[in-house]
Design a protein around this motif. Structure first.
Motif, short mmCIF file in Angstrom:
data_model
loop_
_atom_site.label_atom_id
_atom_site.label_comp_id
_atom_site.label_asym_id
_atom_site.label_seq_id
_atom_site.Cartn_x
_atom_site.Cartn_y
_atom_site.Cartn_z
N VAL A 89 12.41 5.00 -8.76
CA VAL A 89 11.16 5.17 -8.02
C VAL A 89 11.12 6.57 -7.41
O VAL A 89 10.07 7.19 -7.30
N ILE A 137 5.96 0.92 -2.51
CA ILE A 137 5.96 2.37 -2.76
C ILE A 137 5.05 3.09 -1.77
O ILE A 137 5.39 4.15 -1.26
N CYS A 196 5.98 -4.19 -6.05
CA CYS A 196 6.29 -2.75 -6.10
C CYS A 196 5.22 -1.89 -5.45
O CYS A 196 5.53 -0.96 -4.70
N GLN A 197 3.95 -2.20 -5.79
CA GLN A 197 2.87 -1.30 -5.38
C GLN A 197 2.86 -1.07 -3.88
O GLN A 197 2.77 0.06 -3.40
N SER A 236 -0.29 -6.49 -6.47
CA SER A 236 -1.48 -6.48 -7.32
C SER A 236 -1.74 -7.88 -7.87
O SER A 236 -0.85 -8.74 -7.86
N ILE A 254 -3.90 -6.55 -4.37
CA ILE A 254 -4.08 -5.13 -4.04
C ILE A 254 -4.67 -4.37 -5.24
O ILE A 254 -4.24 -4.57 -6.37
N VAL A 272 4.65 0.90 -11.40
CA VAL A 272 5.59 1.81 -10.76
C VAL A 272 5.49 3.23 -11.33
O VAL A 272 5.22 4.18 -10.60
N ILE A 294 -4.09 1.02 -2.58
CA ILE A 294 -2.92 1.88 -2.80
C ILE A 294 -3.15 3.21 -2.08
O ILE A 294 -2.24 3.80 -1.52
N ILE A 326 2.17 4.79 -10.32
CA ILE A 326 2.02 5.26 -8.95
C ILE A 326 2.88 6.50 -8.68
O ILE A 326 2.44 7.45 -8.06
N PHE A 348 -2.46 -2.33 -11.19
CA PHE A 348 -3.20 -2.09 -9.95
C PHE A 348 -4.51 -1.34 -10.19
O PHE A 348 -5.38 -1.28 -9.34
#
Lengths: 510, 446
Positions: free
Chosen positions: A123, B106, B102-103, B34, B67, A154, B72, A157, A185
């Protein structure tokens, strides 16, 4: 051409990723009302920005995108992300094998996927090196025709530049290397996943057909070939079409003298690369195909038919007529329709007697639920409600096909909490629903029919028969749902069943 | 540094957290991530764990903040708060538990902080950070249970000598978790031992609150559940031991001896139980003797499993069934020291031949390891082949078994060609069930 795609353009390939559905077309995933009010709502655009106070899982575009490409023959799919993304393959790998057997495709290799297993270090530092290793491993171990990489949230982003790496590798190894940008997302609409997948496919796997001048011209052979090519049609399948559907629709098109190629799911990379070699591209689902077919028209000039979904007699007739019109076979198609419908109507009689007056609720993909609802309506049933996962321009014309314009509409991806309150009041005799919805409905005591399935033929005339036969069979014994409702609890507080489920939708102001 | 994995037989930390919560009595996850994470990860286990299904509030029913890109950019804490409030209002649960994807991790959403702010008398709401990049499903199992141990389980000064807590059987990742727990509980009860199991029949959140009075934690795994056991040790002063999953008679004998010794139970009492259970066990094993010996059902065993199952399964096949333990391929992502320690276990096997033990992350390499483990057939007139062979693994190994011409039974996750309800393979009864399934696989074409 199609009225459904009027005004849309498809020149997006210079971009890394396909635009999202919310950016590309007006679409809605939260609306509660009736057929009537939905029509008005879509007209004023207020439904576009609606959202929910209490939300449940809707779906991830990555699954839909990779669902398409992982069906291709002899490919390896790499999911660039942590171990959860793409883990649904664990549940699906077996059904993929069954589907290959049913579709009479080779089953020599397992469905192979690789996860780059991004961890907390990645990350921070990026996961490009792991992706490189994964691509090289796939090439060395499996010698696939294509290695298809799905990019997850991941790397999306943190900004991993996968395209630079994959372009570099594409030139170094034998397999085609195909990036698919399908970060979950990015879109509320899982249908974006179709565009994301086809964006990659169009970019890397579709090529113009190479033609060479013949050393020895042969007029007869040339004109034969030209004639043959004028009759080739691509029939575009989707994840929910069964082999039975493909056989039935191919049968009808073949009866019109057309040569049918079923694409692209379960096809080989070679077959997909020749996608531009057709006189006409035929879709069975606008929601699924417009990005792909629209682009093929712009790039290769191939005309397309995006109309209705051929489920039920009315919609199958309509679908055939539009295709026949393109080939100027109007008279011929009427003959075909007359023979087919006469035989079918007779066969449906016994089921109509059983189903007449019964009520039905249909939930799932927008085009499939309206056409399936219309079929049951034509058998004498009442459509009392519909739950499309999302709603957009592709299904607007279908609203009119529902007799009762006050029938309930809940536009909702998943969201069983809302749906179950509605159903507890409507108490339909039968529910027809998408996978993962039917068990909840059973807990309400309502018998169910699955909306699709890899071994069910629901499309065309034989599909209409199958849907009728299945509904009648399910109603022959409803003991399971009756037993379940009195023994297994749903997870709601009593107050939820007394509330208006549509209060859960936060309406956007116009 | 970790590496890529071909067909990992796990999901991520969030997946492990979700499946763990769904297995707890009337507990409901609230997934801050998400829109696709909750349904996908839950769906994986619903199908691939012997069709265990959505259960009380799994699958598409899981509450989630969904989300999107806008959150984000601007942060998703407000959305999470709204989701928690409405979940408690609508969904009937004894425990709500916020887990994260994860989203949101982060971008730095403080999901645990939001949850703590929300705490009130009306509902029990816990939270843990469980982004997928934290690691595999086992990490999520630990995150959920260690949070429960730290924040839900009440402290008790007085311990019950004969109460123990069982850890290490990970729901979903262990396809037979409920059946496995049930038989272990049945055996312990006969020694007067009460077992806290989290996921077993009759458990409630109320009972879990009272797990603080156990005198010992038994982790049925060398790798998973340890973190939670340490929380029980540090916060509740409950020591822990590890033990192998007791599959079949030999391993169950060892298990009961170990527990009994530790709790100070009279050896005679344990021996009496073992004698009674073994008598029962062999009265049924006797049934297969004819078919086993007449058709020569001894097999070269090929085992593909995680560390929870690899040794116990091998021991069952070698020590109870009399098979030749040929090769064990283990797919856990653990460090070299733990690999070495684990390998030593196989020395205990009673068989004259000991297996080759290989650690391999890539599912596609199993066939290569099996081929390398035996000399190649150079088209010799007389060739001593690796045959008859039998593969015990997951459903992903079906095609390998076919290529090897070996018999096949999937026992470890993922299992997609069997439906599993209350079946279990632990204890004496589980050994009989496993024997049934294996012999059935051998005669299924008749």
């Amino acid at each position: 051409m199609s009225k459904l795609t009027e005004g849309l353009t498809y020149d997006y390939l210079s971009a890394e990723a396909a635009p999202t559905r919310e950016a590309r077309i007006e679409t809605c995933n939260a609306f509660g009302g009736s057929c009537n009010s939905l029509r008005t709502g879509m007209g004023t655009g207020c439904s576009k920005n609606n959202s929910r106070k209490f939300a449940q899982g809707g779906g991830c575009q990555l699954n839909l995108a990779l669902g398409i490409v992982s069906s291709f023959q002899n490919v390896v799919v790499i999911i660039h992300g942590p171990l959860g993304c793409g883990s649904n393959n664990l549940g699906r790998a077996g059904t993929r094998k069954t589907a290959r057997i049913l579709k009479q495709r080779p089953t020599t290799t397992d469905t192979i996927w690789i996860q780059t297993n991004l961890d907390d270090t990645d990350v921070i530092t990026g996961g490009i090196e792991k992706l490189r290793q994964a691509v090289l491993y796939a090439e060395q171990e499996y010698r696939p025709d294509a290695i298809i990489i799905g990019n997850s949230c991941v790397p999306g982003i943190i900004g991993d530049d996968i395209d630079t790496l994959l372009n570099e590798l594409d030139g170094q190894i034998a397999a085609k290397v195909v990036p698919i940008h399908c970060e979950g997302f990015k879109s509320k609409y899982v249908a974006t996943g179709y565009d994301s997948a086809y964006h990659g496919v169009l970019k890397k796997m579709v090529e113009p057909i190479q033609r060479y001048e013949k050393a020895l011209p042969n007029e007869l052979a040339d004109s034969n070939e030209k004639y043959r090519h004028s009759k080739i049609v691509n029939l575009f399948n989707v994840g929910s079409t069964s082999y039975g559907d493909e056989v039935e629709l191919s049968r009808l098109l073949t009866a019109l003298g057309l040569e049918v190629r079923v694409l692209p799911l379960y096809s080989s990379v070679e077959e997909i690369s020749r996608i531009s070699e057709a006189a006409l591209n035929i879709s069975i689902c606008a929601t699924h195909d417009d990005y792909l077919l629209g682009h093929l028209k712009e790039r290769f000039g191939t005309e397309y038919i995006i109309d209705t979904l051929p489920i039920g007699i009315k919609n199958t007739n309509q679908w055939l007529r539009v295709i026949a019109k393109f080939f100027k076979l109007e008279k011929e198609v009427e003959k075909l329709i007359a023979i087919e419908t006469a035989q079918l109507e007779e066969a449906l009689e016994p089921f109509k007697k059983v189903l007449k007056g019964k009520s039905v609720f249909v939930g799932g993909g927008e085009t499939r639920i309206f056409t399936t609802g219309e079929l049951y309506q034509s058998l004498g049933m009442r459509v009392v409600g519909l739950k499309p996962h999302n709603f957009d321009r592709f299904a607007i014309p279908m609203i009119d096909s529902i007799d009762d314009q006050e029938a309930v509409i809940d536009v909702a991806p998943g969201q069983p909490a809302e749906e179950l309150v509605i159903l507890s009041r409507l108490k339909p005799d039968l529910y027809v629903g998408h996978a993962q919805a039917n068990a909840w409905i059973t807990k309400l005591g309502i018998p169910t029919v699955p909306l699709f399935g890899q071994s069910f033929n629901y499309m065309g005339y034989s599909g209409a028969f199958e849907l009728a036969r299945k509904a009648a069979r399910v109603l022959k014994n409803t003991s399971l749902s009756k037993k379940i409702v009195s023994n297994v609890a749903l997870p709601f507080r009593p107050i939820w069943f007394e509330s208006n489920p549509f209060d859960n939708i936060k309406e956007a102001k116009v | 540094m970790s590496t890529f994995i071909e067909r990992a037989k796990v999901t991520c930390a969030l997946g492990g957290a979700i499946v763990t919560l769904s297995a707890l009595p009337k507990a409901v996850p609230i997934v801050h991530a998400s829109g696709g994470c909750a349904g996908t990860l839950s769906g994986t286990y619903n199908l691939a764990s012997g069709y265990k299904g959505s259960g009380y509030c799994g699958g598409t029913m899981i509450p989630t903040s969904n989300i999107v890109e806008n959150d984000i950019v601007f942060g998703g804490e407000e959305r999470l708060e709204e989701q928690i409030i409405n979940t408690v209002k609508i969904i009937d649960a004894d425990l709500y538990f916020v887990v994260t994807g994860c989203q949101v991790e982060i971008i730095g959403d403080d999901a645990v902080g939001v949850t703590h702010r929300y705490r009130n008398d009306k509902a029990t709401v816990l939270a843990a950070n469980t982004p997928g990049f934290l690691g595999d499903s086992f990490k999520g199992y630990e995150a959920v249970l260690s949070t429960i141990a730290a924040e839900l389980v009440e402290k008790k000064d007085v311990k019950e000598k004969k109460t123990i807590t069982i850890l290490g059987i990970v729901p979903g990742q262990d396809v037979f978790y409920r059946g496995n727990i049930r038989e272990i509980e049945r055996l312990l009860n006969q020694l007067g031992i009460k077992a806290n199991t989290f996921f077993g029949d009759g458990e409630t959140i109320e009972k879990i609150r009272n797990y603080g009075d156990a005198s010992l934690t038994v982790v049925l795994s060398e790798n998973y559940g340890i973190e939670t056991a340490r929380v029980f040790e540090q916060i509740h002063q409950i020591p822990y031991i590890t033990a192998d999953l007791p599959i079949g008679a030999s391993r169950t004998d060892a298990f009961l001896h170990k527990i009994g010794e530790r709790l100070g139970i009279e050896p005679a009492e344990i021996e009496a139980l073992l004698a009674k259970e073994r008598k029962y066990y062999y009265s049924y094993i006797e049934r297969i003797l004819d078919i086993y010996t007449d058709l020569d059902f001894q097999r070269y065993a090929i085992i593909s499993a995680d560390t929870n199952y690899a040794f116990p399964l091998t021991s069952f096949l070698a020590d109870d069934l009399g098979w030749i333990p040929h090769i064990v391929v283990i797919h856990d992502d653990i460090d070299d020291l733990r690999k070495k320690e684990y390998e030593l276990k196989f020395k205990q096997l009673g068989s004259e031949t000991k297996p080759k033990v290989v650690f391999e992350l890539q599912a596609g390499q199993l066939l290569n390891h099996v081929r390398k483990s035996w000399k190649y057939n150079q088209n010799d007139k007389y060739f001593d082949a690796l045959s008859p062979a039998f593969l015990v693994g997951s459903s992903l190994e079906a095609s390998v078994a076919q290529k090897l011409g070996a018999g096949f039974l999937p026992v470890v996750f993922p299992i997609t060609n069997r439906a599993v309800l209350d079946r279990g393979y632990t204890g004496y009864k589980g050994g009989l069930t496993l024997t049934e399934d294996i012999i059935s696989a051998l005669v299924s074409d008749r």
